[in-house]
Design a protein around this motif. Structure first.
Motif, PDB file in Angstrom:
ATOM      1  N   MET A  67      36.594  47.266  27.931  1.00  0.00           N
ATOM      2  CA  MET A  67      36.537  48.688  28.228  1.00  0.00           C
ATOM      3  C   MET A  67      35.350  48.949  29.154  1.00  0.00           C
ATOM      4  O   MET A  67      34.270  48.397  28.966  1.00  0.00           O
ATOM      5  N   SER A  68      35.552  49.814  30.135  1.00  0.00           N
ATOM      6  CA  SER A  68      34.535  50.013  31.179  1.00  0.00           C
ATOM      7  C   SER A  68      33.429  50.918  30.652  1.00  0.00           C
ATOM      8  O   SER A  68      33.555  52.136  30.602  1.00  0.00           O
ATOM      9  N   CYS A  69      32.307  50.306  30.256  1.00  0.00           N
ATOM     10  CA  CYS A  69      31.201  51.043  29.633  1.00  0.00           C
ATOM     11  C   CYS A  69      30.424  51.832  30.674  1.00  0.00           C
ATOM     12  O   CYS A  69      30.559  51.634  31.884  1.00  0.00           O
TER      13      CYS A  69
ATOM     14  N   SER B  17      36.688  44.129  45.076  1.00  0.00           N
ATOM     15  CA  SER B  17      36.533  42.847  44.388  1.00  0.00           C
ATOM     16  C   SER B  17      35.293  42.846  43.503  1.00  0.00           C
ATOM     17  O   SER B  17      35.338  42.389  42.347  1.00  0.00           O
ATOM     18  N   LEU B  18      34.170  43.378  44.031  1.00  0.00           N
ATOM     19  CA  LEU B  18      32.934  43.401  43.249  1.00  0.00           C
ATOM     20  C   LEU B  18      33.050  44.353  42.063  1.00  0.00           C
ATOM     21  O   LEU B  18      32.595  44.048  40.958  1.00  0.00           O
ATOM     22  N   MET B  19      33.676  45.518  42.260  1.00  0.00           N
ATOM     23  CA  MET B  19      33.858  46.460  41.151  1.00  0.00           C
ATOM     24  C   MET B  19      34.750  45.864  40.066  1.00  0.00           C
ATOM     25  O   MET B  19      34.477  46.029  38.870  1.00  0.00           O
ATOM     26  N   VAL B  20      35.806  45.187  40.472  1.00  0.00           N
ATOM     27  CA  VAL B  20      36.693  44.553  39.490  1.00  0.00           C
ATOM     28  C   VAL B  20      35.952  43.456  38.730  1.00  0.00           C
ATOM     29  O   VAL B  20      36.126  43.302  37.514  1.00  0.00           O
ATOM     30  N   PHE B  21      35.110  42.713  39.448  1.00  0.00           N
ATOM     31  CA  PHE B  21      34.332  41.674  38.771  1.00  0.00           C
ATOM     32  C   PHE B  21      33.455  42.288  37.692  1.00  0.00           C
ATOM     33  O   PHE B  21      33.398  41.782  36.557  1.00  0.00           O
ATOM     34  N   PHE B  22      32.765  43.384  38.028  1.00  0.00           N
ATOM     35  CA  PHE B  22      31.917  44.044  37.038  1.00  0.00           C
ATOM     36  C   PHE B  22      32.743  44.684  35.930  1.00  0.00           C
ATOM     37  O   PHE B  22      32.288  44.784  34.791  1.00  0.00           O
ATOM     38  N   ALA B  23      33.965  45.122  36.240  1.00  0.00           N
ATOM     39  CA  ALA B  23      34.811  45.754  35.228  1.00  0.00           C
ATOM     40  C   ALA B  23      35.266  44.768  34.166  1.00  0.00           C
ATOM     41  O   ALA B  23      35.419  45.128  32.993  1.00  0.00           O
ATOM     42  N   LEU B  24      35.474  43.514  34.558  1.00  0.00           N
ATOM     43  CA  LEU B  24      36.062  42.537  33.643  1.00  0.00           C
ATOM     44  C   LEU B  24      35.082  41.498  33.123  1.00  0.00           C
ATOM     45  O   LEU B  24      35.354  40.852  32.105  1.00  0.00           O
TER      46      LEU B  24
ATOM     47  N   LEU C  37      38.484  35.641  33.822  1.00  0.00           N
ATOM     48  CA  LEU C  37      39.359  36.731  34.243  1.00  0.00           C
ATOM     49  C   LEU C  37      38.781  37.461  35.448  1.00  0.00           C
ATOM     50  O   LEU C  37      39.490  37.764  36.417  1.00  0.00           O
ATOM     51  N   ALA C  38      37.480  37.768  35.379  1.00  0.00           N
ATOM     52  CA  ALA C  38      36.829  38.501  36.464  1.00  0.00           C
ATOM     53  C   ALA C  38      36.913  37.708  37.768  1.00  0.00           C
ATOM     54  O   ALA C  38      37.193  38.277  38.842  1.00  0.00           O
ATOM     55  N   TYR C  39      36.677  36.425  37.680  1.00  0.00           N
ATOM     56  CA  TYR C  39      36.698  35.584  38.886  1.00  0.00           C
ATOM     57  C   TYR C  39      38.108  35.521  39.478  1.00  0.00           C
ATOM     58  O   TYR C  39      38.295  35.674  40.698  1.00  0.00           O
ATOM     59  N   ILE C  40      39.094  35.306  38.644  1.00  0.00           N
ATOM     60  CA  ILE C  40      40.476  35.192  39.129  1.00  0.00           C
ATOM     61  C   ILE C  40      40.923  36.496  39.791  1.00  0.00           C
ATOM     62  O   ILE C  40      41.501  36.492  40.890  1.00  0.00           O
ATOM     63  N   PHE C  41      40.663  37.627  39.141  1.00  0.00           N
ATOM     64  CA  PHE C  41      41.070  38.912  39.701  1.00  0.00           C
ATOM     65  C   PHE C  41      40.324  39.204  41.003  1.00  0.00           C
ATOM     66  O   PHE C  41      40.916  39.688  41.974  1.00  0.00           O
TER      67      PHE C  41
END
Length: 722
Positions: free
Chosen positions: A441-443, A666-673, A704-708
């Motif tokens: 969950m995105s804190c 890409s960076l936001m998704v990495f931080f999200a996951l 997961l973060a890396y793959i996405f």
């Protein structure tokens, strides 16, 4: 009733173990709080992650340890926490309780007495505590306590814990029973098919006012019939049952349905001891409220509104308090800093490592206390059980219990209180599954990164509406990913089966403020003693990796190089450049350069890689790290125009822009996951009792973060090349 005289001399100097046991929602926790107050100690049972709450106190001339046994409905366990409760009562862990305090909800006597029938067979000294008598009396009924005590064969005390009513009487009763080797009467309800006749006989004898021991009851079958007829001629109904029982074969086959026999007995007891006026049952206030709150549509609407208030409160109310804490520790650092001006390394260690680490740990307290304030209020009012009922069907297909929605929603504010809130889960495997996906969950700590990148790249090109949609998508992404993840975890990793969701709906009532404040206090204290300590230690370690190696000669060299390239540079610009070079040459910066080839497919250079690594203690430091790395200073906020411009102007060595739409996403998704938060990992360690699951969670979320991220950035490159 048994004598409750306080012993004149202590039995011995040992610590007596008292197990407080009862059905969930029977008032067990309120009673435990009333007996122990703030002296409680929270830990785990040996070898398992089920929480053990205990308290040692002196009462009279005895030293007593009260243990709040996990709630259960019977001694036939179906989950690990119920198994722990059964082992705690049966002594399979090597220690048998010296006294069982069996808490029974008087407004649901028949259901609660079922557990008592099983506890009675353990032959342990037992006291029955009746709770909710005020609720029963509000309906016009009452319990005949002396008669109930006679029928059960144990002391019975009525207690209204939040008002302290009956607590002193209970303590006196405990002192009167604790030194005696008295066990509850043994009821023959499951050994043979003729047990119902024996049970009815015992019941009739008790109702006739005769307190008969087990030995005296057995004597009825050995005494000549003429003597029996003479002794019981004044009670012809009892005499008829005695004659019938004596004629039954002693080797009759076992009863095929012991559960129904137990409930026959509990139903009989309830009908004997509950005094109720003969009138038609009216719809209660609870019934009228439940008509709305458990409705398939309106109940869900109210639930979403309540959870929004909880979420918004954690998100908003804690923010200024966290700011005060961080500002206070910043001022402490500024005040202490001159004391160590002669040694820059020690100065930085004390100010940035120790004081900053303690401040970082304490900054989580507001969110934790606000969360447990709401959980205690919702649980104390009876609404939490309704919320779990509503959400069970929606989450059940993914393998989660209905209670999981509360910790998952709480994790949108901060994963730490969300993980701690997973204690509401009914069994350890579903609790573990909830803990492992809660950090997805995105804190709120991720929000500054989103705002920085959206403000630097998305909004200038696509406008405010697209920026808002992007921000919502980043928050929704974690929940979207969590559903398939938890299904895989349940099937492949945890391998747990979803237990039937069994929960009684307690009547609505005003929360007990004493229980609310105790819950907040104990959880805050536990967090500071465990996870808080780990946070401080890890903060000092990360400080060392960012600070070393450094030398005055290197600083002077960096400053000279910068002044040669920019002769008109200000002192502030020189300082920012030196700070950036220090971070680049630090152990953490060197590691960032080393892993750049791995993260480059996701669009990250060594600066972004180092910022990701620096976020491990807490994501809140990411923006400050970027400020240093992109030569804007560590105090640059996410809305800083200069920092945003520096990001837009940053390039790869070949001149290509570093931050594009695709690299920003890409960076936001990495931080999200990705699970970069050290405090989260420390809390998972605290909740699970092992480093196995924090390490597993860190690895699978990083993967997961890396793959996405790689997939998104490579998709952008592919689309750009077409």
């Amino acid at each position: 009733m048994f004598s409750t005289a306080i012993p004149s001399e202590p039995v011995d100097k040992k610590t007596y173990l008292l197990a407080v046991v009862g059905n969930p929602n029977a008032g067990k926790t309120s009673l435990f709080n009333a007996l122990t107050g703030s002296r409680q100690k929270v830990g785990n049972y040996p070898g398992v992650t089920v929480e053990r709450v205990s308290s040692v106190r002196n009462l009279g001339k005895f030293r007593l340890e009260f243990v709040d046994v996990p709630g259960l409905y019977s001694l036939e366990p179906v989950s690990a926490d119920e198994l722990v409760a059964v082992e705690a009562l049966s002594g399979e862990n090597g220690v048998r309780p010296d006294l069982v305090i069996c808490v029974i909800d008087s407004s649901n006597l028949e259901r609660n007495l079922y557990l008592f029938t099983q506890i009675a067979e353990l032959q342990l000294p037992t006291i029955v505590v009746l709770t909710m008598t005020d609720v029963l009396e509000s309906k016009g009924s009452r319990v005949d306590i002396p008669k109930l005590s006679t029928l059960l064969g144990v002391e019975v005390v009525s207690v209204i814990a939040h008002k302290k009513t009956g607590v002193k009487e209970l303590e006196t009763t405990i002192l009167g029973v604790i030194g005696q080797a008295r066990s509850p009467r043994k009821f023959p309800w499951k050994s043979q098919s003729n047990d119902h006749t024996y049970l009815e006989l015992r019941h009739r004898i008790a109702c006739s006012g005769i307190d008969m021991s087990d030995a005296e009851f057995d004597q009825l079958f050995l005494t000549p019939e003429d003597a029996i007829s003479k002794d019981w001629e004044e009670h012809p109904d009892v005499l008829a049952l005695i004659i019938e029982a004596r004629s039954l074969p002693q080797d009759a086959p076992a009863n095929d349905d012991p559960v129904s026999e137990r409930y026959k007995w509990t139903s009989t007891i309830q009908s004997e001891v509950i005094v109720t006026p003969s009138r038609k049952r009216r719809s209660t206030v609870t019934d009228k409220i439940d008509f709305v709150l458990t409705h398939r549509f309106w109940g869900l609407a109210v639930f979403i509104a309540v959870m929004y208030v909880v979420f918004q409160s954690i998100y908003s109310f804690a923010e200024p308090i966290m700011g005060w804490i961080e500002g206070g520790f910043s001022r402490i650092g500024d005040f202490v800093s001159p004391w160590f001006s002669g040694s820059p390394a020690v100065q930085s260690l004390i100010v940035d490592g120790v004081i900053g680490g303690v401040g970082g740990a304490l900054a989580f307290l507001p969110q934790i206390m606000i969360l447990f304030l709401f959980i205690a209020l919702l649980e104390g009012s009876g609404y939490l059980a309704r919320a779990a009922f509503l959400m069970d069907k929606l989450l059940g297909w993914a393998g989660l219990n209905g209670r999981a929605f509360i910790p998952l929603l709480s994790s949108f504010a901060c994963a730490i209180p969300g993980i701690m809130a997973a204690r509401v889960m009914p069994d350890p495997k579903s609790r573990l599954a909830t803990i492992l996906v809660a950090p997805l969950m995105s804190c709120s700590a991720r929000l500054p990164v989103y705002l920085l990148l959206i403000g630097a790249v998305i909004e200038p090109k696509y406008g405010a509406v697209c920026a808002g949609v992007t921000l919502f998508a980043m928050h929704f992404l974690g929940l979207l990913v969590a559903i398939p993840v938890v299904m895989v975890l349940n099937k492949r990793v945890i391998k747990g089966k979803r237990l039937p969701f069994h929960l009684e709906l307690p009547p609505y009532q005003w929360p007990k403020w004493r229980d609310v404040w105790l819950s907040m206090y104990i959880r805050a204290k536990t967090f500071l003693q465990t996870a808080g300590t780990i946070i401080v230690v890890m903060s000092i370690i990360i400080w060392g990796l960012l600070y070393f190696p450094r030398s005055m000669e290197d600083d002077q060299k960096f400053a000279a190089e910068f002044r040669i390239s920019k002769p008109l540079a200000t002192d502030l610009e020189v300082t920012q450049f030196v700070d950036a070079k220090r971070m680049e040459n630090s152990y953490l910066g060197q590691f960032g350069r080393a892993i750049e080839p791995v993260l480059r497919p996701a669009g990250f250079d060594w600066r972004l890689s180092t910022a990701i690594l620096s976020a491990f203690p807490a994501r809140e430091v990411v923006v400050a790290s970027m400020g240093v790395l992109f030569q804007q200073g560590s105090d640059a906020p996410q809305e800083s125009p200069s920092l945003r411009n520096s990001l837009k102007d940053a390039t790869w060595p070949d001149g290509r822009p570093l931050i594009t739409i695709w690299s920003a996403v890409s960076l936001m998704v990495f931080f999200a996951l990705c699970c970069q938060c050290m405090a989260t990992l420390a809390t998972v360690k605290r909740e699970t009792g092992t480093w196995k699951w924090p390490v597993f969670m860190f690895c699978y979320m990083t993967g997961l973060a890396y793959i996405f991220s790689v997939g998104i950035f490579q998709l952008g490159l592919w689309l750009g090349s077409r």
